[in-house]
Enzyme design. Structure first.
Site: not given
Ligand SMILES: NC(=O)c1ccc[n+]([C@@H]2O[C@H](COP(=O)([O-])OP(=O)(O)OC[C@H]3O[C@@H](n4cnc5c(N)ncnc54)[C@H](O)[C@@H]3O)[C@@H](O)[C@H]2O)c1
Length: 310
Positions: A10, A57, A73, A145, A182
């Site tokens: 990322g 993961v 992360l 989030y 963003r």
């Protein structure tokens, strides 16, 4: 050092991998490429000691051989991404964090959780110090989030291995995706294309933007210390969104008008880190001013779009 970086393909993770490889660490980058890209680490693939492994993961997580450090992360991070992948975001914050902690325990490794300023929600205290518990809507759209990261912090604290928590504030730089939603990549893309720069709300809401090199230095300072945190890493220089839009317009030399569109639900009004703890415990302070960081980022965006334009 042998370091595992989850989410290493990322934006932020790729810079961490780069810095670790440069200092001679062996790096195992685990990423399912949900929001990352192999292109972010393509320049590392030929370097000895770097390996990119396609791995979710939240599924089975195994790394052969010793591991000294786990930097966790993995997680969608932009609002557009985590709203597109709400369940994946909750899973990676919970199950993914559990698996990454399990790996650290199995290998007797230090563990660093990449948490976020979003744990403070729409803060009622200003600037935000690590002691502040936050103001988060647990059922709002951003909760997938915010609450995933709050759960991840709780899990990390309860787990009982050598852990640290870093609360990262808005970070920007080259390699952000132009359409990741963003503000900075959006404003730069719009300014370079000559499109209206769309500020949400009335533009008086603030953000504190930190250049990626500074953020990565802070994360590594924490990883290399024995401090558990949580610790804020961000740049306390605060800008309104209108000021940010105007600055991007000025630095790109664009004639784009600044326009205003609807504000997302539960969007924080103010955001500014108190970084005194990072200074005291890690000797860390951000060094790159917004104009210098934005210039570097704009140059990268301009170079990236040249082949497309050509
Ligand atoms: N960039 C910021 O301003 C910022 C601010 C606060 C916190 N953070 C945190 O830093 C981390 C990285 O953020 P970023 O901006 O680089 O986002 P990013 O989306 O560019 O990177 C996240 C990476 O995690 C990977 N990933 C997602 N789910 C996964 C899974 N289940 N298994 C393996 N890999 C998975 C993605 O493919 C991607 O490569 C995130 O945990 C984020 O919450 C970033």
């Amino acid at each position: 050092m042998r370091t595992v970086v989850t989410g290493g393909a990322g934006f932020l993770g790729s810079y961490l991998c780069e810095r670790l490889v440069e200092r001679g660490d062996e790096v195992i980058c685990l990423d399912n490429l949900l929001t990352g890209s192999p292109g972010n680490v393509a320049h590392l693939l030929e370097r000895p000691g770097f390996r990119l492994v396609d791995c979710d993961v939240t599924g089975f997580l195994h790394v052969a051989g010793p591991v000294d450090l786990v930097l966790h992360l993995a997680s969608a991070a932009s609002p557009a991404d985590y709203l597109a992948y709400p369940i994946e975001t909750l899973k990676v914050g919970s199950i993914g964090t559990l698996h990454a902690l399990g790996l650290a325990r199995e290998k007797d490794a230090r563990f660093v959780l990449a948490s976020t300023s979003e744990v403070y929600g729409d803060p009622l205290e200003h600037p935000q110090h690590e002691d502040y518990w936050g103001n988060v809507n647990p059922v709002g759209p951003r909760s997938v989030y915010d609450e995933a990261k709050r759960f991840a912090e709780s899990l990390t604290t309860a787990y009982g291995v050598d852990t640290a928590i870093v609360r990262i504030f808005n970070t920007y730089g080259p390699r952000m995706r132009p359409h990741d939603g963003r503000a900075i990549p959006t404003f730069i893309r719009q300014a370079l294309d000559g499109d209206p720069i769309t500020v949400t709300g009335d533009g008086t809401q603030t953000r504190s933007i930190c250049y990626v090199d500074d953020t990565v230095t802070g994360i590594l300072a924490l990883a290399d210390s024995d401090f558990a945190g949580p610790v804020n890493i961000g740049n306390p220089a605060e800008l309104t969104m209108t000021d940010l839009a105007r600055l991007v317009r000025e630095l790109t030399g664009s004639a784009s008008p600044v326009t205003y569109i609807g504000r997302p639900v539960d969007d924080p009004h103010r955001r500014c880190p108190d970084t005194s703890l990072a200074a005291e415990r890690l000797g860390w302070r951000p060094e790159v001013p917004a104009t210098a960081g934005l210039r570097r980022t704009i140059r990268w965006f301009a170079e990236e779009r040249e082949p497309l334009a050509g």
